[in-house]
Design a protein around this motif. Structure first.
Motif, PDB file in Angstrom:
ATOM      1  N   VAL A  18     -65.018 -31.980-108.259  1.00  0.00           N
ATOM      2  CA  VAL A  18     -65.432 -31.468-106.956  1.00  0.00           C
ATOM      3  C   VAL A  18     -64.216 -31.009-106.153  1.00  0.00           C
ATOM      4  O   VAL A  18     -64.208 -29.914-105.579  1.00  0.00           O
ATOM      5  CB  VAL A  18     -66.226 -32.534-106.173  1.00  0.00           C
ATOM      6  N   PHE A  19     -63.173 -31.848-106.128  1.00  0.00           N
ATOM      7  CA  PHE A  19     -61.975 -31.455-105.386  1.00  0.00           C
ATOM      8  C   PHE A  19     -61.293 -30.254-106.047  1.00  0.00           C
ATOM      9  O   PHE A  19     -60.876 -29.320-105.366  1.00  0.00           O
ATOM     10  CB  PHE A  19     -60.987 -32.618-105.304  1.00  0.00           C
ATOM     11  N   ARG A  20     -61.185 -30.297-107.381  1.00  0.00           N
ATOM     12  CA  ARG A  20     -60.497 -29.212-108.086  1.00  0.00           C
ATOM     13  C   ARG A  20     -61.194 -27.875-107.851  1.00  0.00           C
ATOM     14  O   ARG A  20     -60.549 -26.872-107.516  1.00  0.00           O
ATOM     15  CB  ARG A  20     -60.434 -29.513-109.579  1.00  0.00           C
ATOM     16  N   GLY A  22     -63.234 -27.137-105.455  1.00  0.00           N
ATOM     17  CA  GLY A  22     -63.129 -26.774-104.042  1.00  0.00           C
ATOM     18  C   GLY A  22     -61.791 -26.148-103.713  1.00  0.00           C
ATOM     19  O   GLY A  22     -61.719 -25.158-102.966  1.00  0.00           O
ATOM     20  N   MET A  23     -60.715 -26.699-104.277  1.00  0.00           N
ATOM     21  CA  MET A  23     -59.388 -26.147-104.041  1.00  0.00           C
ATOM     22  C   MET A  23     -59.252 -24.764-104.682  1.00  0.00           C
ATOM     23  O   MET A  23     -58.658 -23.853-104.092  1.00  0.00           O
ATOM     24  CB  MET A  23     -58.323 -27.089-104.581  1.00  0.00           C
ATOM     25  N   GLY A  25     -61.679 -22.677-105.125  1.00  0.00           N
ATOM     26  CA  GLY A  25     -62.435 -21.775-104.275  1.00  0.00           C
ATOM     27  C   GLY A  25     -61.688 -21.413-103.004  1.00  0.00           C
ATOM     28  O   GLY A  25     -61.676 -20.251-102.581  1.00  0.00           O
ATOM     29  N   LEU A  26     -61.035 -22.417-102.378  1.00  0.00           N
ATOM     30  CA  LEU A  26     -60.273 -22.157-101.154  1.00  0.00           C
ATOM     31  C   LEU A  26     -59.132 -21.183-101.418  1.00  0.00           C
ATOM     32  O   LEU A  26     -58.986 -20.179-100.709  1.00  0.00           O
ATOM     33  CB  LEU A  26     -59.719 -23.474-100.608  1.00  0.00           C
ATOM     34  N   LYS A 113     -54.801 -35.455 -99.493  1.00  0.00           N
ATOM     35  CA  LYS A 113     -56.019 -34.676 -99.687  1.00  0.00           C
ATOM     36  C   LYS A 113     -56.822 -34.472 -98.409  1.00  0.00           C
ATOM     37  O   LYS A 113     -57.772 -33.709 -98.406  1.00  0.00           O
ATOM     38  CB  LYS A 113     -56.883 -35.326-100.773  1.00  0.00           C
ATOM     39  N   PRO A 117     -57.420 -26.823 -94.537  1.00  0.00           N
ATOM     40  CA  PRO A 117     -57.160 -25.589 -95.291  1.00  0.00           C
ATOM     41  C   PRO A 117     -55.928 -24.840 -94.799  1.00  0.00           C
ATOM     42  O   PRO A 117     -55.176 -24.280 -95.602  1.00  0.00           O
ATOM     43  CB  PRO A 117     -58.439 -24.770 -95.062  1.00  0.00           C
TER      44      PRO A 117
END
Length: 222
Positions: A18-20, A22-23, A25-26, A113, A117
């Protein structure tokens, strides 16, 4: 950097999907960034970035805990193979030992974390430009440490590497391998190997003897 448009090529290494994602995507949504790969483990990270003459990325966002692997060890390996590669640690941990271990391994930046952004974008751009950057909370503690005026002590056991000396210091404090693994963000197997190497180098027959010798040399204190 990519030719022409000064694009920063970024790879994300994190075992939490989920974090990976999301990052990824950001960073993919920001102008001037190109996500060139992602990895969920130490082996995947080395396969993605460790081979070839030139790494595929300019900046790697690196988690410290990668399942059975250690982001510290991956960082050290990648920087040794590719000195121009910039590693930005992004992790839940912000204790002094983790920060110091990451910097010693060659990381050029350290964020927690919970960073916004905007903070992530600034940190990646800064590291890509050759700067060393710490997140606000990490930087505040680092400055406090500097202001205490701590000075380096005489180096004990010069035959040991810095990492081995760290392990011996924690052995001298009475910590077991599992605790040392957590404190230094290393895999249990790596800690066992370090302890074995330390015993051989200092000529100690067992852990108890190593603890005694280390304390005689000033290790294991507060």
């Amino acid at each position: 950097m990519a030719e022409g448009a000064e694009v920063v090529r970024v790879a994300v290494v994190d075992d939490h999907p989920v974090f990976r994602l999301g990052m990824v995507g950001l960073l993919g949504s920001l102008p001037g960034f190109e996500v060139v790969g992602q990895a969920a483990s130490a082996l995947e990270a080395l396969a993605l970035l460790g081979s070839g003459q030139e790494p595929s990325a300019d900046v790697v966002l690196m988690d410290l805990h990668l399942g059975e692997g250690s982001g510290i060890e991956v960082t050290r390996d990648l920087v040794r193979r590719h000195p121009g590669l910039r590693v930005l640690v992004v992790t839940m941990q912000e204790d002094d030992e983790s920060v110091a271990a990451a910097v010693r391994a060659g990381a050029r930046g350290y964020l927690v974390k919970g960073a916004t952004p905007e903070e992530v974008e600034r940190a990646v751009r800064a590291v890509a430009n050759g700067e060393v950057i710490l997140g606000p909370s990490v930087a505040a503690r680092a400055m406090a440490t500097l202001l205490t005026g701590r000075t380096a002590a005489r180096v004990s056991f010069p035959e040991l590497t810095d990492r081995e000396r760290e392990v011996l210091d924690l052995v001298a404090r009475g910590f077991d391998n599992a605790t040392i693994s957590r404190r230094l963000v290393l895999s249990p197997k790596t800690v066992r190997n370090h302890v074995s190497n330390v015993l051989a180098k200092i000529g100690a027959p067992d852990r108890a003897a190593a603890m005694l010798r280390a304390r005689e040399q000033g290790l294991g204190g507060d």
